[in-house]
Design an enzyme around this catalytic site. Sequence first.
Site, short mmCIF file in Angstrom:
data_model
loop_
_atom_site.label_atom_id
_atom_site.label_comp_id
_atom_site.label_asym_id
_atom_site.label_seq_id
_atom_site.Cartn_x
_atom_site.Cartn_y
_atom_site.Cartn_z
CG ASN A 78 14.18 3.38 2.40
OD1 ASN A 78 13.60 3.39 1.32
ND2 ASN A 78 13.83 2.58 3.39
NE ARG A 120 14.30 0.19 0.86
CZ ARG A 120 14.90 -0.53 1.81
NH1 ARG A 120 16.20 -0.72 1.78
NH2 ARG A 120 14.20 -1.06 2.78
#
Length: 92
Positions: free
Chosen positions: A38, A20
Amino acid sequence: MEHYAIKARVSGRVQGVYYRRATQERARQAGLTGHALNLADGRVEVLLCGPREDVRGVAQWLWQGSPGAEVSDVAIDEIDLERGAPVDFTTG
């Protein structure tokens, strides 16, 4: 500026490997906004908004990701932004 937007769902070993944050850095370098989140099923959802060619470039990079990532699939959908593009790129 007209914005182009996609939502990608990235599968593989993409959680807990800096995916990320690396996506955020790549998107910001390209001047894009959106998010990397997520998902409960182990995937990462990525929203990319900005000029079409820049979005496409970062979308292609999603297959590589961070050094520890092992990407097995990137499912991409073009989307319409009903409320406009986000003003930054965030991770959650």
